[in-house]
Write a protein that holds these residues in place. Structure first.
Motif, PDB file in Angstrom:
ATOM      1  N   GLY B  88       0.679  -1.123   0.020  1.00 15.76           N
ATOM      2  CA  GLY B  88       0.039   0.094   0.018  1.00 15.76           C
ATOM      3  C   GLY B  88       0.791   1.237  -0.081  1.00 15.76           C
ATOM      4  N   LYS B  89       0.258   2.499   0.740  1.00 18.85           N
ATOM      5  CA  LYS B  89       1.048   3.702   0.573  1.00 18.85           C
ATOM      6  C   LYS B  89       2.203   3.478   1.797  1.00 18.85           C
ATOM      7  N   THR B  90       3.219   2.835   1.338  1.00 27.24           N
ATOM      8  CA  THR B  90       4.192   2.797   2.423  1.00 27.24           C
ATOM      9  C   THR B  90       5.654   2.452   1.872  1.00 27.24           C
ATOM     10  N   GLU B  91       6.437   2.862   2.824  1.00 31.78           N
ATOM     11  CA  GLU B  91       7.999   2.961   2.192  1.00 31.78           C
ATOM     12  C   GLU B  91       8.535   1.823   3.180  1.00 31.78           C
ATOM     13  N   ALA B  92       7.841   1.089   3.799  1.00 31.88           N
ATOM     14  CA  ALA B  92       8.383  -0.029   4.390  1.00 31.88           C
ATOM     15  C   ALA B  92       8.658  -1.040   3.531  1.00 31.88           C
ATOM     16  N   LEU B  93       9.988  -1.952   3.693  1.00 34.87           N
ATOM     17  CA  LEU B  93      10.458  -2.614   2.815  1.00 34.87           C
ATOM     18  C   LEU B  93      10.246  -4.224   3.413  1.00 34.87           C
ATOM     19  N   ALA B  94       9.855  -5.202   2.534  1.00 32.61           N
ATOM     20  CA  ALA B  94       9.556  -6.498   2.690  1.00 32.61           C
ATOM     21  C   ALA B  94      10.424  -7.117   3.750  1.00 32.61           C
ATOM     22  N   LYS B  95      11.818  -6.762   3.677  1.00 30.54           N
ATOM     23  CA  LYS B  95      12.825  -7.238   4.735  1.00 30.54           C
ATOM     24  C   LYS B  95      12.419  -7.174   6.128  1.00 30.54           C
ATOM     25  N   ILE B  96      11.385  -6.284   6.512  1.00 25.65           N
ATOM     26  CA  ILE B  96      11.147  -6.083   7.898  1.00 25.65           C
ATOM     27  C   ILE B  96      10.727  -7.520   8.552  1.00 25.65           C
ATOM     28  N   TRP B  97       9.655  -8.005   7.516  1.00 28.88           N
ATOM     29  CA  TRP B  97       8.920  -9.403   7.951  1.00 28.88           C
ATOM     30  C   TRP B  97       9.564 -10.406   7.497  1.00 28.88           C
ATOM     31  N   GLU B  98      10.491 -10.163   6.813  1.00 36.78           N
ATOM     32  CA  GLU B  98      11.288 -11.429   6.368  1.00 36.78           C
ATOM     33  C   GLU B  98      12.663 -11.948   7.211  1.00 36.78           C
ATOM     34  N   GLU B  99      12.920 -10.855   7.884  1.00 38.44           N
ATOM     35  CA  GLU B  99      14.022 -11.160   9.100  1.00 38.44           C
ATOM     36  C   GLU B  99      13.709 -10.523  10.343  1.00 38.44           C
ATOM     37  N   PRO B 100      12.618 -10.922  11.201  1.00 39.91           N
ATOM     38  CA  PRO B 100      11.797 -10.288  12.251  1.00 39.91           C
ATOM     39  C   PRO B 100      12.971 -10.313  13.507  1.00 39.91           C
ATOM     40  N   ALA B 101      13.936 -11.288  13.703  1.00 41.53           N
ATOM     41  CA  ALA B 101      14.672 -11.022  14.709  1.00 41.53           C
ATOM     42  C   ALA B 101      15.681 -10.003  14.491  1.00 41.53           C
ATOM     43  N   ARG B 102      16.126  -9.719  13.337  1.00 43.34           N
ATOM     44  CA  ARG B 102      17.184  -8.637  12.973  1.00 43.34           C
ATOM     45  C   ARG B 102      16.524  -7.334  13.066  1.00 43.34           C
ATOM     46  N   GLY B 142      20.421   3.632  10.469  1.00 43.51           N
ATOM     47  CA  GLY B 142      20.652   2.151  10.154  1.00 43.51           C
ATOM     48  C   GLY B 142      19.413   1.337   9.847  1.00 43.51           C
ATOM     49  N   CYS B 143      18.611   1.980  10.597  1.00 46.91           N
ATOM     50  CA  CYS B 143      17.113   1.131  10.345  1.00 46.91           C
ATOM     51  C   CYS B 143      16.561   1.450   8.834  1.00 46.91           C
ATOM     52  N   HIS B 144      16.556   2.840   8.737  1.00 48.51           N
ATOM     53  CA  HIS B 144      16.013   3.344   7.600  1.00 48.51           C
ATOM     54  C   HIS B 144      16.734   2.832   6.413  1.00 48.51           C
ATOM     55  N   ASP B 145      18.021   2.823   6.474  1.00 49.15           N
ATOM     56  CA  ASP B 145      18.895   2.241   5.527  1.00 49.15           C
ATOM     57  C   ASP B 145      18.632   0.964   5.031  1.00 49.15           C
ATOM     58  N   ARG B 146      18.343   0.148   5.950  1.00 53.84           N
ATOM     59  CA  ARG B 146      18.033  -1.326   5.554  1.00 53.84           C
ATOM     60  C   ARG B 146      16.442  -1.596   5.308  1.00 53.84           C
ATOM     61  N   TYR B 147      15.527  -0.858   5.858  1.00 55.62           N
ATOM     62  CA  TYR B 147      14.271  -1.199   5.815  1.00 55.62           C
ATOM     63  C   TYR B 147      13.209  -0.303   5.267  1.00 55.62           C
ATOM     64  N   ARG B 148      13.642   0.983   4.980  1.00 59.98           N
ATOM     65  CA  ARG B 148      12.817   1.839   4.275  1.00 59.98           C
ATOM     66  C   ARG B 148      13.361   2.038   2.948  1.00 59.98           C
ATOM     67  N   LYS B 149      12.256   1.954   2.002  1.00 59.20           N
ATOM     68  CA  LYS B 149      12.837   2.283   0.505  1.00 59.20           C
ATOM     69  C   LYS B 149      12.827   3.756   0.639  1.00 59.20           C
ATOM     70  N   GLU B 150      13.838   4.532  -0.116  1.00 59.22           N
ATOM     71  CA  GLU B 150      14.208   5.859  -0.172  1.00 59.22           C
ATOM     72  C   GLU B 150      13.684   6.604  -1.265  1.00 59.22           C
ATOM     73  N   GLU B 151      12.690   7.416  -0.926  1.00 56.72           N
ATOM     74  CA  GLU B 151      12.266   8.255  -2.016  1.00 56.72           C
ATOM     75  C   GLU B 151      12.793   9.555  -2.071  1.00 56.72           C
ATOM     76  N   THR B 152      13.009  10.020  -3.344  1.00 52.62           N
ATOM     77  CA  THR B 152      13.671  11.193  -3.344  1.00 52.62           C
ATOM     78  C   THR B 152      12.789  12.638  -2.784  1.00 52.62           C
ATOM     79  N   LYS B 153      12.998  13.185  -1.763  1.00 48.36           N
ATOM     80  CA  LYS B 153      12.286  14.166  -1.004  1.00 48.36           C
ATOM     81  C   LYS B 153      12.290  15.452  -1.859  1.00 48.36           C
ATOM     82  N   GLY B 154      11.111  16.090  -1.709  1.00 52.79           N
ATOM     83  CA  GLY B 154      11.000  17.412  -2.221  1.00 52.79           C
ATOM     84  C   GLY B 154      10.634  17.349  -3.927  1.00 52.79           C
ATOM     85  N   ARG B 155       9.968  16.154  -4.515  1.00 54.03           N
ATOM     86  CA  ARG B 155       9.455  16.712  -5.666  1.00 54.03           C
ATOM     87  C   ARG B 155       8.099  15.936  -5.765  1.00 54.03           C
TER      88      ARG B 155
END
Lengths: 294, 155
Positions: B88-102, B142-155
């Motif tokens: 949906g409308k999220t930048e959260a990456l699937a990795k969050i649920w693929e590696e719950p322990a990490r 560190g968390c954003h780097d691994r788990y968030r899709k980066e959108e270019t801000k300001g456009r």
């Protein structure tokens, strides 16, 4: 010898050699300087694999570009697989002229067009520091490139067309901070390698330097870092820029991730506050420009 | 005795039913909205903290309040990522649920760093506060780097 600043370079060389002769190794201060410059030059981010616990500087990171995938080489002092057999002049030539010890021309995936502006003494300090790091035996992986750039002749031709080595010369009309910032942004920190758009031959468009790159590494859009009176860096204060470069916080309180988060941890966040201020001063002084994104 | 057992069984069933119902009520879209609201709130407190800490504004007495708010909001982070809220409308990456322990480990690192910042603020030592803030920033980044899709801000 390189025009401009050659006396300083020779002096630096002599000093380094004398220290070497006296102690058999570079002094602690020289090593600390080399470590600082290596961080400022951002070597480790590209020259370390992304896998967990990958040895630093041992290469292997994939750089995906429109010309194919480059795998960064091992720059640890390992003799068979790293750069352990390189002489000091060979290192300087590789970094500033993009020509390897075997005479082969480098692809501009390696930011030597930016590093060309580095002073010889800074390049040598970086070499000395790299030589003090642990040698890691890790063979380099071959690049996977499009057929038309597969031969190193392509890199040679590219250099003939798009590359003129020139060491940084300070602008006398500008402040010390501005000049230091220009050196860090345009050469050592090679910000433009990601933040500038490239032409169809992969050369940085010097007329649109730092104006943003619609096709950055891994296909990412990289924002403009030149004030354009609209968004991004435009309305940031110098202090906000410094805070960002130090810890990665954007003015709205958000924290960057992606590639820049790593650059901040490994590079800009390790600089002295004075150097961060110099970078911010230089960026704030750039005339506005923004490259359209897709 | 039998009555009591029957009563308890029914009570248990009803309780299980309502709790299931309550969980089903949070749609992924709402979970995403709530998550983004909390993250924005965290941003606001972080921004305010830095404005005070760098001396840009003279609101020193409120420094601790912002850091306490960061701690309270940060504690919610692990619960902000229920299964199914990755599309949906999220930048959260699937990795969050693929590696719950990490992912849980990364959230804990943020929590620990916030506690250290709270302690530093209590001590009043300016250098210690700045260092702790930088460490907390490292955790966020560190968390954003691994788990968030980066959108270019300001456009």
């Amino acid at each position: 010898m390189i025009p401009g600043g050659s006396t300083r370079a020779v002096a630096g060389w002599l000093a380094a050699t004398l220290v070497f002769l006296a102690t058999g190794s570079p002094g602690d201060t020289e090593l600390a300087r080399g470590q600082y410059l290596t961080a400022a030059a951002g070597c480790v981010t590209c020259h370390t694999d992304t896998a967990d616990g990958a040895p630093r500087f041992a290469g292997g990171r994939a750089l995906v570009t429109p010309f194919g995938t480059f795998y960064t080489p091992n720059i640890t002092p390992d003799r068979p697989t790293g750069i352990g057999t390189w002489t000091a002049p060979q290192f300087v030539q590789a970094v500033r002229s993009g020509v390897g010890p075997d005479g082969r021309h480098y692809y501009p995936a390696f930011p030597y067009p930016s590093y060309a502006g580095m002073t010889e003494e800074d390049a040598l300090a970086i070499r000395n520091y790299l030589y003090s790091t642990p040698a890691v035996n890790r063979p380099n992986r071959s690049h996977e490139l499009a057929w038309y750039v597969r031969t190193r002749l392509a890199a040679w031709g590219w250099q003939k067309l798009f590359f003129t080595p020139a060491v940084f010369v300070a602008s006398p009309g500008q402040s010390v901070d501005w000049n230091r910032g220009a050196y860090l942004v345009r050469h050592l920190g090679h910000c433009g390698e990601c933040h500038s758009p490239r032409n169809q031959f992969g050369a940085v468009r010097t007329d649109r330097e730092l104006a943003g790159n619609p096709a950055g590494p891994d296909g990412k859009e990289i924002p403009s870092i030149r004030s354009d009176g609209d968004a991004d860096v435009a309305d940031w204060t110098t202090e906000e820029l410094e805070t960002f470069l130090d810890g990665g916080m954007l003015p709205d309180g958000d924290f960057v991730g992606a590639g820049m988060g790593e650059i901040i941890s490994e590079e800009t966040g390790r600089l002295t506050p004075a150097d961060r201020r110099a970078i911010a001063t230089y960026l704030k002084a750039l005339p506005p420009m923004r490259q359209p994104m897709r | 005795m039998r009555r009591i057992v029957t009563f308890l069984s029914i009570a248990l069933l009803v309780a299980a039913g309502t709790s299931k119902l309550a969980r089903a009520e949070t749609s992924p879209a709402n979970a995403i909205k709530y998550r983004q609201a909390i993250m924005k709130a965290i941003n606001g407190h972080f921004s305010a903290f830095f404005l005070i800490n760098t001396g840009a504004v003279d609101q020193g007495p409120y420094l601790a309040a912002h850091v306490d708010a960061l701690a309270a909001l940060g504690a919610e982070i692990p619960a902000l990522f229920p299964a199914g809220s990755g599309t949906g409308k999220t930048e959260a990456l699937a990795k969050i649920w693929e590696e719950p322990a990490r992912f849980a480990q990364a959230a804990t690192a943020g929590k620990d760093a916030t506690a250290k910042l709270q302690a530093a603020v209590k001590s009043g030592d300016k250098a210690e506060i700045s260092a702790a803030a930088k460490s907390l920033g490292e955790a966020c980044k560190g968390c954003h780097d691994r788990y968030r899709k980066e959108e270019t801000k300001g456009r």
